[in-house]
Design an enzyme around this catalytic site. Structure first.
Site, PDB file in Angstrom:
ATOM      1  N   GLU A   1      -5.349  -9.321   0.169  1.00 14.79           N
ATOM      2  CA  GLU A   1      -5.841  -9.331   1.550  1.00 14.79           C
ATOM      3  C   GLU A   1      -7.349  -9.152   1.555  1.00 14.79           C
ATOM      4  OE1 GLU A   1      -4.065  -6.472   4.159  1.00 14.79           O
ATOM      5  OE2 GLU A   1      -2.017  -7.128   3.789  1.00 14.79           O
TER       6      GLU A   1
ATOM      7  N   GLU B   1       0.830  -1.211   0.000  1.00 19.03           N
ATOM      8  CA  GLU B   1       0.000   0.000   0.000  1.00 19.03           C
ATOM      9  C   GLU B   1       0.863   1.260   0.000  1.00 19.03           C
ATOM     10  OE1 GLU B   1      -2.905  -0.303   3.140  1.00 19.03           O
ATOM     11  OE2 GLU B   1      -3.869  -2.053   2.248  1.00 19.03           O
TER      12      GLU B   1
END
Length: 525
Positions: A285, A138
């Site tokens: 995820e 991220e």
């Protein structure tokens, strides 16, 4: 002249038949290889393995547990050498990661990237089945200062894989937060945050050129929490919906029965807006927390069970998304273990399917869904005493189980098979399981005022067989032994069969020639 032509024709015939039969002998190998390639392209469910766990198992114990649970794909947040070594020869596929703090060094130096590949990939592959490298985590949203170096780091790692001729087997990508996509509902209106487009466009071109996936961390839990009253809980949990409760995209008229599919399609529409249409989404995820504080009332074991069980079923159903029904995204569940060392809020440490001691955090309902977690859940469960309670409390529960509860406690009497180790916790675990099994594992029968817990790990030890495993213990041993014998026997039979096939080929050839071309055989003779 006729004799010479006959010999030539016979020679050609023999070689033709030999080639045909040889091809037929090798065909099963070709078919097997094609099947392996096809299996690798099938959608899968994997797990993320975080290590902020106070009693994290050793690498060898971890891998043994993964094999027990039939987990075939894992993602780790670094390139842990102990785990990579332990995964050798297991057929468990692993995506390893470059931590954010290593991006600058790798993106600034081709030599550093090559060294990283040599040390963490080449040293283990192919004994350890490394299938991907997730570069950073991220980065665009959590460490934007490193964003300019992200693609150079990915390019350098990819070039190092090319130099080692591993770029076809191992894909390079980077996981993104869902927040890089704006206006995700309805999906057809979604687009990448304009702040990131100058970075995303060349990154997507890299993924397209290298046939790598767009990695996305997608959490319907957070979508639901941030949009309570707008997004129904049932939609977030993959629960069956009546048509009136399905989300309909007004621009495409596509019907969405769950939030995750809508999030995946939002990523596809965002890529379409940049004219990128050949990159698939990999969900690196997703999950649901099983426990939270007062501000997170929907972080419960029931909801976590429902989400993850339905997620697994959804992937193995190969149902795709409304926009791309032909493409089912593979997913990595966040996460394998509860990371009890994580900072607050409470939910941060309670995303795991299991506790660090490998007992189940809650019971997934996945029996009959593929092979993932095939040993886990609703069929083979046990009731044991929890850690952290004093002997007096456990003794009171033990006395009730063996008394009013009418559990069979004969095996924990002095001299019997489960008397050792002679301590209250061990005896209580046996008594609790005896009661739990006697009551047919009915809800609420493994509580004992909060001192007991359900586990999928067989607590039997040595000659002490717990009640929940008595029915299968002897058969299991027989099956294990016969499996090993069968494996060795199969190898022997395979060798023998190959020899038989070769001899049979020769015999068939002679019979065929004798029947069809008797005069030609006489010529040779």
């Amino acid at each position: 002249m006729l004799h010479i032509m006959a010999k030539i024709n016979l020679f050609i015939l023999i070689h033709f038949l030999s080639f045909t039969i040889s091809s037929s002998l090798h065909y099963p190998q070709i078919k097997q290889q094609q099947q392996q390639n096809q299996d690798q392209q099938q959608p899968f469910v994997g797990v993320n393995i975080g290590t902020d766990v106070s009693n994290f198992p050793s690498a060898s114990d971890l891998v043994a547990f993964l094999q027990l649970q039939k987990i075939t794909h894992v993602r780790i947040y670094d390139a842990n050498p102990d785990i990579l070594k332990a995964l050798s020869a297991t057929k468990i596929r692993v995506v390893l990661s470059v931590p954010n703090n290593q991006l600058l060094a790798i993106g600034s130096s081709n030599a550093t990237a090559a060294s990283w590949i040599d040390r963490n990939v080449v040293a283990y592959y192919p004994q350890t089945l490394i299938t991907g490298i997730s570069v950073g985590d991220e980065v665009l949203t959590t460490v934007p200062s490193s964003a300019p170096i992200l693609l150079p780091a990915m390019e350098s790692l990819y070039n190092a894989l090319v130099a080692s001729n591993l770029h076809q087997q191992i894909k390079v990508s980077t996981p993104h937060a869902a927040s890089i996509i704006l206006d995700p509902f309805p999906p057809s209106q979604a687009y990448f945050n304009q702040t990131f487009v100058s970075l995303m466009l060349p990154l997507l071109h890299f993924l397209s050129r290298t046939s790598s996936p767009l990695m996305m961390n997608l959490y319907p839990y957070y979508v639901f929490m941030q949009n309570k009253g707008v997004v129904p809980l049932d939609n977030a949990l993959f629960k069956p919906l009546t048509p009136s409760k399905e989300m309909v995209d007004p621009n495409t008229l596509l019907h969405y029965t769950n939030v995750l599919d809508a999030m995946i399609d939002a990523a596809y529409f965002s890529m379409n807006n940049l004219n990128v249409t050949d990159v698939v989404v990999l969900v690196t995820e997703t999950g649901w927390p099983a426990k939270g504080d007062s501000k997170e009332p929907y972080a419960t074991k029931d909801n976590a069970d429902t989400y993850n069980s339905n997620l697994i079923r959804h992937v193995f159903d190969h149902s795709g998304t409304p926009l791309h029904p032909e493409t089912t995204s593979s997913v990595f569940i966040y996460e394998l273990f509860n990371e009890d060392l994580r900072s607050p809020p409470v939910s941060e440490g309670n995303w795991g399917l299991f506790y660090g001691n490998t007992t189940a955090s809650y019971l997934l309902h996945v029996s009959g869904i593929g092979t993932f977690l095939a040993n886990d859940t609703t069929n083979q469960t046990f009731c044991i005493a929890m850690d952290g309670f004093d002997s007096k409390t456990l003794q009171a529960a033990l006395d009730w189980a063996c008394g009013p509860g009418r559990a069979n406690c004969s095996e924990i009497q002095p001299g019997e098979t489960c008397y050792q180790p002679n301590n209250v916790k061990n005896h209580a675990s046996y008594a609790f399981d005896s009661y739990y099994q006697k009551e047919a594992k009915a809800p609420g029968t493994c509580d004992f005022k909060g001192v007991a817990m359900i586990t999928t790990t067989d607590p039997s030890h040595g000659s002490c067989i717990f009640p929940g495993s008595k029915k299968v213990s002897n058969n299991t041993k027989d099956v294990v032994n016969s499996t090993q014998a069968s494996s060795a026997g199969d190898k022997m039979r395979f060798k023998t069969f190959n020899n038989i096939k070769i001899r049979a080929t020769s015999n068939i050839l002679h019979i065929f020639l004798a029947a069809c071309f008797p005069t030609l055989l006489l010529v040779l003779l």
